[in-house]
Design an enzyme around this catalytic site. Sequence first.
Site, PDB file in Angstrom:
ATOM      1  N   CYS A 161      21.263   1.254  16.841  1.00 22.27           N
ATOM      2  CA  CYS A 161      21.783   1.657  18.147  1.00 22.27           C
ATOM      3  C   CYS A 161      23.022   0.817  18.497  1.00 22.27           C
ATOM      4  CB  CYS A 161      20.722   1.451  19.210  1.00 22.27           C
ATOM      5  SG  CYS A 161      19.187   2.315  18.831  1.00 22.27           S
ATOM      6  N   ARG A 215      27.202   3.645  15.210  1.00 28.52           N
ATOM      7  CA  ARG A 215      25.936   2.923  15.021  1.00 28.52           C
ATOM      8  C   ARG A 215      24.714   3.823  15.202  1.00 28.52           C
ATOM      9  NH1 ARG A 215      26.927  -2.686  15.292  1.00 28.52           N
ATOM     10  NH2 ARG A 215      24.684  -2.977  15.418  1.00 28.52           N
ATOM     11  N   TRP A 273      20.011   5.498  17.610  1.00 26.35           N
ATOM     12  CA  TRP A 273      19.515   5.997  16.331  1.00 26.35           C
ATOM     13  C   TRP A 273      17.993   5.944  16.459  1.00 26.35           C
ATOM     14  CZ3 TRP A 273      16.550   4.299  12.144  1.00 26.35           C
ATOM     15  CH2 TRP A 273      16.662   5.073  10.975  1.00 26.35           C
ATOM     16  N   ASN A 283      18.122  -2.215  21.249  1.00 30.16           N
ATOM     17  CA  ASN A 283      18.400  -1.924  19.841  1.00 30.16           C
ATOM     18  C   ASN A 283      17.378  -2.706  19.021  1.00 30.16           C
ATOM     19  OD1 ASN A 283      19.477  -1.531  17.285  1.00 30.16           O
ATOM     20  ND2 ASN A 283      21.059  -3.091  17.534  1.00 30.16           N
ATOM     21  N   GLY A 284      16.633  -2.035  18.151  1.00 29.28           N
ATOM     22  CA  GLY A 284      15.654  -2.732  17.325  1.00 29.28           C
ATOM     23  C   GLY A 284      14.293  -2.059  17.417  1.00 29.28           C
ATOM     24  N   GLU A 342      27.979   4.887  -6.980  1.00 34.55           N
ATOM     25  CA  GLU A 342      28.686   5.001  -5.696  1.00 34.55           C
ATOM     26  C   GLU A 342      29.170   6.441  -5.467  1.00 34.55           C
ATOM     27  OE1 GLU A 342      29.236   3.552  -3.009  1.00 34.55           O
ATOM     28  OE2 GLU A 342      31.231   4.026  -2.243  1.00 34.55           O
ATOM     29  N   LYS A 385      27.891   8.807  -2.275  1.00 23.38           N
ATOM     30  CA  LYS A 385      28.804   9.413  -1.306  1.00 23.38           C
ATOM     31  C   LYS A 385      28.513  10.920  -1.165  1.00 23.38           C
ATOM     32  CE  LYS A 385      30.945   5.973   0.288  1.00 23.38           C
ATOM     33  NZ  LYS A 385      29.791   5.118   0.015  1.00 23.38           N
ATOM     34  N   GLU A 431      25.148  11.380   0.866  1.00 22.79           N
ATOM     35  CA  GLU A 431      25.160  11.097   2.302  1.00 22.79           C
ATOM     36  C   GLU A 431      26.149  11.963   3.065  1.00 22.79           C
ATOM     37  OE1 GLU A 431      26.265   7.138   3.644  1.00 22.79           O
ATOM     38  OE2 GLU A 431      27.618   6.860   1.968  1.00 22.79           O
ATOM     39  N   HIS A 450      18.430   9.251 -23.183  1.00 20.20           N
ATOM     40  CA  HIS A 450      17.046   8.821 -22.978  1.00 20.20           C
ATOM     41  C   HIS A 450      16.338   9.672 -21.923  1.00 20.20           C
ATOM     42  CE1 HIS A 450      17.675   5.395 -25.587  1.00 20.20           C
ATOM     43  NE2 HIS A 450      18.812   5.169 -24.944  1.00 20.20           N
ATOM     44  N   LYS A 469      25.650   3.634  10.933  1.00 15.45           N
ATOM     45  CA  LYS A 469      26.496   2.717  10.161  1.00 15.45           C
ATOM     46  C   LYS A 469      25.785   1.398   9.852  1.00 15.45           C
ATOM     47  CE  LYS A 469      30.538   1.382   8.540  1.00 15.45           C
ATOM     48  NZ  LYS A 469      30.824   1.917   7.203  1.00 15.45           N
TER      49      LYS A 469
END
Length: 616
Positions: free
Chosen positions: A2, A27, A76, A102-103, A485, A489, A492, A508, A611
């Site tokens: 948040c 955030r 969030w 936040n938390g 990476e 990308k 997400e 394999h 984020k």
Amino acid sequence: MCGIVGYVGQRGSLEVLLGGLKRLEYRGYDSAGVAVLAPSGELGTAKKAGKLGNLTDELRAHPVTDGHTGIGHTRWATHGGPTDENAHPHLGDGGKLALIHNGIIENFSELKAELIERGHSFSSETDTEIAALLVGDAYRETHDLTAAMLAVVNRLEGAFTLLAVHANEPDVVVGARRNSPLVVGLGEGENFLGSDVAAFVAYTKQAMEIGQDQLVTIRPGSVDVVDFAGSPVESRRFEVDWDASAADKGGWSSFMAKEISEEPDAVANTIRGRVVDGLVQIPEMEGLDDETLRSIDRILIIACGTAAYAGMVGKYAIEQWARIPVDVELAHEFRYREPVLSPNTLVVSISQSGETMDTLMAVKYARERGARTLSICNTQGATIPRESDAIVYTHAGPEVAVASTKAFVAQITACYLFGLQLAQARETLSTDAVRALVADLQKVPDQLREVLKSGDRIAELAHWMADTRSVLFLGRHVGYPIALEGALKLKELAYIHAEGFAAGELKHGPIALIEPGQIVFVIVPSPRDERSLHAKVVSNIQEIRARGARVIAIAEAGDVAVLPHADEVIRIPLASPFFEPLLAVVPLHFFGMELAAAKGLDVDQPRNLAKSVTVE
Ligand code: M6R
């Protein structure tokens, strides 16, 4: 997760709060809300599920009386879905107190039972409402917002930043923090609170850290900090080294597009001031002097997501140059397996935000068990660097898009600088060899500017592939983390299945995924590499092409051997093999962004994400 902003001063608080929330929206964007105190003492609140625009619409439809004191929140969701009811602020003391959080409050069930016993009912499913009701009840006894907050914080378990205002104290905002971020912005006749400096940098660049388990009371002319026992504490002040325009889109279609364009500067600025006479000298590393660096016998890099891939690239370079064993571990796995640590172990954390809870907890765990800690971080005043023995700041500037891009190349650059400093201290590379590597690294920003020119071609490819349901990425050696990476990308941003593999691993198992039309990006090692990895990867390309794959190769300029085997070749300039990841990743950053854009998705704020991941 948040985002939190608080203001007290002379300005209209709504403008400050909404501006702050706009800059903090990265955030979390499940809901947004504000509480403002009118000069008459009336408390006005507004909150709405969805992005900030929904809250501004709500305020237009149902205005609140503005004043000069208030708090704002962008969420969030953790406890309770993204609904209007669960949006913050939450109220206590019969609606006279507003609180944002936040938390996660881990003991919320037992506190809720206690509040029900006291006769309270609840209008949301959040853990936050528990804190609002507890602080509200405490206020009825103390008649002082700071004292009420102090009475409650020691009862809460978990991670939290709390901000509260009360109708009886129109010039006061109180904040408290444990394991979640909170910084103060210091103004003239006004003060600010924020999850990070982006909340207030448009008004002041003077900031102050709030430490672990501390409580801050801001008024227009004062900032008072105490610990959770109520004793006054001194806090470190710092000046923000970027201004508000750095966190604006500045004419770009998205923050991500802007931030990709800033990748050359992120590398250049991370090198700047750290090269003296052709050798590496990182001034902030005093906490780890050369003698200590020589005593280290093992390095453990801990990070999450993209930062962990930067660490994987770092591993190859540091191990090669400093001849020291390096392992990379996801921070959330690290502390739950009782790792073997000693004072000669150096734990290097990598984090753009400096607030990722998994990484923070891993750093604390390592310190408690006697390991030395180094933080590679992009955010001044963040918690992880404060918890570490030494810091190497990356100077990528504020990164707003949820998908990390410029911070990634800056993190890799910081790993290179650290690896070279270590090699100097341990004399595992000759001075000439270090100078040659440093000179090559200094060429990278210009080479990145060349790579950025491939953006248009990548956009064409992405639009052509808009209906693709699966993309694979292959790399070897330092190209392997870049494959990971590239895949992250795509997942997400474009919400499609994507996997990164070490090219040698293909036979394999993963080669069974190849069917006609499967798109595979291959990061091709330099043909100049003495380990003949180029030939091996070209063989891998032939193996998958024989089974119908469509291959897009990222290969260095002049590599003609790859041409007959690829459907498309994206060129990167000639660089030292260790520095190729910096160049090879840019086309993949472009590709993730362009494919998401081709699918009409929000490039900066992908679904379900935030984020800074400040919960475990
Ligand atoms: O702030 P941090 O660097 O600690 O964040 C770590 C990850 O959460 C982050 O890199 C995440 O994987 C990004 N969304 C990737 O683009």
